[in-house]
Design an enzyme around this catalytic site. Structure first.
Site, PDB file in Angstrom:
ATOM      1  N   HIS A  63      53.275  13.265  -5.428  1.00  0.00           N
ATOM      2  CA  HIS A  63      54.773  13.607  -6.338  1.00  0.00           C
ATOM      3  C   HIS A  63      54.085  15.268  -7.138  1.00  0.00           C
ATOM      4  O   HIS A  63      54.150  15.828  -7.975  1.00  0.00           O
ATOM      5  CB  HIS A  63      54.745  13.208  -7.198  1.00  0.00           C
ATOM      6  CG  HIS A  63      56.378  13.251  -8.031  1.00  0.00           C
ATOM      7  ND1 HIS A  63      57.468  13.659  -7.496  1.00  0.00           N
ATOM      8  CD2 HIS A  63      56.478  13.447  -9.341  1.00  0.00           C
ATOM      9  CE1 HIS A  63      58.319  14.295  -7.895  1.00  0.00           C
ATOM     10  NE2 HIS A  63      57.720  14.126  -9.779  1.00  0.00           N
ATOM     11  N   SER A 111      60.395  18.017  -9.957  1.00  0.00           N
ATOM     12  CA  SER A 111      60.689  16.569 -10.023  1.00  0.00           C
ATOM     13  C   SER A 111      62.429  16.556 -11.092  1.00  0.00           C
ATOM     14  O   SER A 111      63.073  17.503 -10.445  1.00  0.00           O
ATOM     15  CB  SER A 111      60.314  15.904 -11.277  1.00  0.00           C
ATOM     16  OG  SER A 111      60.159  14.479 -10.968  1.00  0.00           O
TER      17      SER A 111
END
Length: 740
Positions: free
Chosen positions: A712, A597
């Protein structure tokens, strides 16, 4: 189950054309980037993007590209004779049935892995080899404490997925207090942030017939009463913020269709997100309505509606918009200050402070707000979490990146506190607390110490060890040390090193360095079974850097790397790498880096800024195009962190560090491993896709793997996690261990 590894592999094999990467699996840094016209660093603003087709997430051309690269990466890495062993080892650990089932208090019983806090449930389900998507389970207190709990299944996610032809991921549940029998279950198809909501009766163990049902979307819900909910979602197509989040809240009554809901609150389309909700006390009683508007990733307008549900009169307290509401305890509002603030009476309050004040008195006369400082961290401290039990307020505090927990009481107009006697020199996490008593559960762990569960009484201070998880790797001969590196501007940056006690100081230790460095999130010593089994046990070393941008030392540590100051975080990371090399722990041929991320952005920047420092780079679910990130997935919501690409000064800085725009011809780059997920609707897969495609266009070798599901997290279940771990550590082993 759709989207499985086997199906993905079969579809990839069926492609007419499969691109094969030409790089050797052995470590090398000899391939240099060739000059191409389509390098984005040389493409004029507004010109056609030759990789634009990859923006279409599920487009045929894009998915054919993805499947071909997936197949190439799988073919190369899975042929390593260690691959099957690595995958089997980590899957055995992940599916082990002797894991500690995290106890979470709830209304007369305990639920496995879920905590009810004012009607909300957090964490993950119980998953193993049989229950791939997971079980939501319940047991009695006495049964859990027996050491052999008898669990009752409340909801079988695998059975639900099979019946409905979905890959459901159980993300969350909002339950109506105080009984908590009716829950609004959040189910994501494949792990996306977007989810459906369905009403579930936990007593009966079934979905409520004709209950509340919300179709898929990025949405939030709050119970008002048993027959009323607030819903914030995309009511009209396209009626979302630039970040893709909802900003309109409506009241929905039981039995009504969505088009019958009545609007009660509207934020601004320029907000990150906005919603109206309900504030309750620890007993679940209604106190008042609240609303918030996320102005950016660092600023929030918090408002209160003291006159009840239907009132539109709101009160905004004269606090800085960086202050965050931390709870409502015995009539006191708890706030965390993230910037300095001076009250109307001239009192200076400093960033990082936890402040309290009488909420109802403040709402009656906002100008009179004069808080009490509950806790003021030192420059080496930060408050990680605020929570409460029936009668106590509990703070998790970091001191030099080591945890402690303090219990506070407010009585007779004053505060008192003491430190809970939980293990020293470890990472502590409060996994659950009881609204009906002062009991709480906490986990202790470290790099070499597996999870140990404790029960503590926040009122009396009594602490009891419940049980410890088994060791998942052989830690014999390993040790943990904390060092300081000196960054480019002289700042001392701490980092942890996990290595063998007899490590040879000759620069040959295979070492993985990781960090995050963003959004005020601290990186702490945790027990990582995959890392331990597949890396440390085999002679590798691991370093975790606490660089600026994180939350290890409070708001100042975070703010030091905001926007155009972000280079400080990248300098910090490089300083840690250079310190490891100077200590002769490792050297460039044996040094790899890994992050996800925002940490994936960190790795991308390191790839392009200092390709000479690394021989392996794992870039997970990353941001990489910092010129266009505000138009990708939820990217617009992070301008408070990264800056605005349209601003002349911030935009120039973002282009200067954007990995996608800084791949240069004639430079020798380490061969990176890009990882992402098709269903990641937070950062999105396009960043990784385009960066990998750019590498391909410039004749540079790379690995690429895009999990079709997983969101994610890039993995929707334990099997997918095991495959991803095996691929990563085979890559690291080939690059850093096999070149001795």
């Amino acid at each position: 189950m759709r989207g499985t590894f086997l199906n993905s592999l079969m579809m990839a094999m069926a492609l007419a054309t499969v691109t094969t990467m030409t790089a050797s699996a052995q470590p090398q840094m000899t391939t240099v980037a060739k000059a191409i016209d389509s390098n984005p660093s040389k493409t004029p603003k507004g010109a056609a993007d030759p990789r634009d087709y990859l923006n279409e997430i599920d487009g045929d051309k894009a998915m054919n590209w993805v499947k071909a690269r997936n197949l190439s990466t799988l073919n190369r890495l899975s042929k390593d004779p260690r691959y099957r062993e690595y995958q089997a080892d980590i899957l055995k650990i992940l599916q082990a049935t002797d894991r500690i089932a995290s106890p979470r208090f709830m209304h007369g019983g305990m639920f496995d892995n879920y905590s009810f806090m004012h009607g909300s449930i957090f964490d993950s389900l119980w998953q193993d080899g049989t229950h791939v998507q997971g079980l939501w389970r319940r047991t009695a207190w006495e049964s859990y404490m027996s050491g052999n709990p008898q669990w009752r299944t409340i909801l079988d996610i695998d059975a639900l997925s099979k019946a409905e032809g979905k890959t459901w991921v159980f993300e969350d549940a909002d339950c109506m207090p105080p009984a908590n029998n009716l829950c609004l279950i959040h189910l994501s198809d494949g792990g996306k942030d977007a989810h459906v909501v369905r009403e579930f009766d936990v007593t009966k163990g079934q979905f409520v017939k004709d209950g509340f049902v919300l179709p898929e979307g990025k949405q939030s819900v709050s119970w008002v009463d048993e027959n009323t909910i607030y819903v914030t979602r995309e009511w009209t197509p396209g009626d979302v913020t630039a970040s893709g989040y909802a900003y309109v809240t409506k009241v929905l009554k039981r039995g009504q269709s969505l088009d019958q809901a009545v609007e009660i609150f509207r934020g601004d389309k320029k907000d990150v997100s906005a919603e109206r909700g309900v504030l309750r006390d620890i007993d679940g009683n209604y106190v008042m309505d609240t609303s918030h508007r996320g102005l950016d990733s660092s600023n929030i307008e918090q408002a209160f509606y003291p006159n009840g549900h239907t009132d539109t009169h709101k009160v905004v307290l004269p606090l800085p918009t960086t202050a965050t509401f931390g709870g409502y305890y015995k009539g006191q509002a708890i706030y965390r200050l993230k910037s300095d603030w001076t009250s109307a009476k001239g009192t200076a309050f400093h960033n990082g402070a936890i402040i309290t004040f009488d909420l109802k008195a403040a709402l009656a006369d906002p100008a009179s707000v004069e808080p009490f400082v509950l806790f003021m961290p030192s420059e080496h401290q930060s408050v990680e979490r605020i929570t409460q039990t029936k009668n106590r307020l509990v703070l998790s505090i970091l001191s030099n990146v080591i945890s402690e927990v303090r219990s506070f009481d407010f009585s007779n107009g004053g505060w008192s506190s003491f430190k809970l006697a939980l293990p020293e020199n470890s990472t502590l996490s409060m996994t659950s607390r009881d609204n009906d008593s002062d009991q709480l559960f906490a986990f202790s762990q470290g790099f070499l110490e597996p999870l140990t569960l404790f029960r503590a009484d926040a009122a009396s201070g009594k602490v009891e060890k419940i049980r410890s998880a088994p060791e998942r790797f052989d830690a014999e001969g390993l040790q943990v040390k904390q060092f300081l590196a000196t960054s480019k501007d002289g700042t001392k940056v701490p980092y942890f090193l996990v290595a063998r006690k007899d490590v040879k100081l000759d620069g040959t230790s295979p070492t993985i360095l990781s960090a995050y460095g963003g959004f005020g999130i601290p990186m702490l010593p945790n027990y990582l079974p995959a890392l331990g089994k597949l890396w440390l046990e085999k002679g590798g070393a691991y370093a975790l850097a606490n660089i600026r941008g994180g939350g290890e030392f409070g708001p100042k540590w975070h703010e030091a790397a905001l926007k155009t100051h972000r280079q400080r975080a990248y300098d910090d990371f490089q300083a840690v790498a250079q310190d490891l090399i100077a200590r002769k722990i490792t050297s460039t041929p044996h040094l790899g880096i890994m992050g996800s991320s925002n940490g994936g952005l960190l790795m991308g920047v390191q790839l392009t800024e200092r390709p000479d420092l690394w021989n392996a780079v794992v870039i997970q679910v990353p941001l990489l195009d910092m010129v266009n990130f505000t138009h990708m997935a939820a990217g617009a919501s992070w301008q408070g962190e990264y800056g605005n690409p349209e601003d002349p000064v911030e935009g120039a800085f973002l282009r200067s560090i954007s990995p996608y725009h800084n791949v240069r011809a004639g430079v020798a780059y380490p061969e990176p491993f890009f990882e992402t997920s098709t269903t990641d609707d937070r950062v999105g897969p396009v960043h990784a896709r385009k960066m990998a495609a750019l590498f391909e266009d410039m004749g540079l070798p790379f690995y690429y793997y895009e999990n079709i599901e997983g969101g994610h997290a890039a993995a929707a279940n334990l099997q997918e996690r095991a495959r991803r771990d095996a691929l990563e550590f085979i890559y690291m082993s080939q690059k850093l261990m096999d070149n001795k």
